[in-house]
Design an enzyme around this catalytic site. Structure first.
Site: not given
Ligand code: GLA
Length: 399
Positions: A126, A161-162, A183
């Site tokens: 992440d 996230w791009g 998300d």
């Molecule tokens: C981010 C990611 C999610 C998830 C959460 C966990 O928001 O994009 O997919 O893994 O963290 O905290």
């Protein structure tokens, strides 16, 4: 070789968030095997955020929370492996994970080695709490190298996230799949906007490195950790799953498969849809046509004139599959039922070719026979129709 096809599996985040345990993971693994998910191709059981203690140990190692994982992480991995499945875990490129647990920044090689020793086959990585002065591409590259040096073959599932147009560089640093958006939430607008934002990047997604449109919310009905807004209807879930399969992206289930209704289970196990996702040629869908409308939106903050923007509402796609087969897909994003067509000349097949498509409805199994020139279908609101097609020579070819 890993990631020759889009990875398939299950991830804890969408439903369980912080409420995870070794017991839960083992139960999910059991269901995957006993209820046909493994047979359908789902392979990875992935623990997301919140598995560790808030502090590393005195030697700098991450420690699985003993209340959630009383037997440690290796025992969980061993159980998952004993079922013939693969085991996934989560960390983050920043100082802390998104939920505030210790993360792998500047610990990449140490953590990767530890994950390998536990038996991790898949690392979701992440991007929260990333230092402002650090280099995002470099830090993902460092973890990629650390996994390669770990002594185990680990699928690297990046999740930034791009940021910095990830679709342009993730493949070149050894990543196997990359989350390219924020998300997903368990509502219609969320998955549609993810899809629309990535359509033009799908041509860069393919074997060994896929654009990841996020974990599915299919079958969640707003239970769990990502419930915001109105939950999806069955038609909307069918649309979500079909769009992911059409894109040929990873299929990672987010619902609690221990407790899912029969229709949603059937959808997640739909062989014809999965075959489209897992097609050996891994081609992105081709946009044959789309119809857009102007919509007005109020600018509430400034209370000025309504803003006008273009909204794409009807799509016709063709996806080339192996062995001269195709899928033609009609997507209706209006709320009401609409007719959508495919003019075959726009999909590379003019009438003068003497060829047509032999079409079969993927949802009903109905055989439509051979269509020439065009095909028109009525699609319910927020839903789709998909047809598996073969290219065939037409008997009554007109000069
Ligand atoms: C981010 C990611 C999610 C998830 C959460 C966990 O928001 O994009 O997919 O893994 O963290 O905290």
């Amino acid at each position: 070789m890993i990631a020759e096809r889009p990875p398939m599996g299950w991830n804890s985040w969408n439903t369980f968030g912080n409420a995870i345990s070794g017991q839960l993971v083992c139960q999910i693994a059991d269901v995957m095997v006993e209820q046909g998910y493994q047979e359908a191709g789902y392979e990875y059981v992935v623990i997301d955020d919140c598995w560790a203690l808030k502090e590393r140990d005195e030697n700098g190692y991450l420690v699985p929370d003993p209340e959630k994982f009383p037997d440690g992480m290796k025992a969980v991995a061993d159980y998952v492996h004993s079922k013939g499945l693969k085991f996934g875990l989560y960390s983050c490129a920043g100082i802390l994970t998104c939920a505030g647990y210790p993360s792998s920044y500047d610990h990449e090689f140490q953590d990767a080695k530890q994950f390998a020793e536990w038996g991790v086959d898949y690392l979701k990585y992440d991007f929260c709490n990333f230092p402002k002065n650090a280099d995002c591409i470099n830090r993902y590259h460092i973890m990629s190298m650390a996994l390669k040096a770990s002594g185990r073959e680990v699928l690297f599932a990046a999740c930034n996230w791009g940021v910095q147009d990830s679709w342009n560089w993730m493949k070149s640093i050894g990543v196997h799949m990359y989350r390219s958006t924020g998300d997903i939430f368990d509502n219609y607008k969320s998955f549609i906007s993810i899809y629309q934002s990535q359509l033009e990047h799908l041509s860069q997604s393919g074997p060994y490195c896929y654009n990841d449109l996020d974990m599915l919310t299919v079958g969640m009905y707003n239970r769990g950790n990502v419930a915001i807004g109105k939950c999806c209807t069955d038609g909307e879930y069918r649309l979500q799953f079909s769009l992911w399969c059409l894109a040929g992206v990873p299929l990672i289930i987010g619902a609690d498969i221990r407790d899912i209704n029969p229709q949603m289970k059937e959808l997640l196990l739909n062989k014809d849809l999965i075959a489209i996702d897992q097609d050996p040629e891994c081609r992105p869908p081709f946009l044959v046509s789309k119809r857009s409308v102007m919509v007005e939106e109020e600018d509430k903050e400034n209370a000025v004139e309504p803003l006008r923007r273009v909204s794409d509402k009807l799509y016709t796609f063709i996806k080339h599959l192996a062995n001269n087969e195709f899928v033609i897909a009609y997507i209706n994003l209006f709320e009401e039922e609409r007719e959508i067509n495919c003019i075959f000349a726009d999909a590379g097949l003019p009438y003068s070719s003497g060829y047509g498509f032999e079409m079969k409805d993927i949802f009903t199994g109905e055989k439509l026979g051979v269509k020439k020139d065009y095909h028109l279908v009525s699609v319910p609101g927020h839903d789709c129709r998909l047809y598996r097609c073969k290219l065939v020579k037409c008997d009554e070819y007109r000069k």
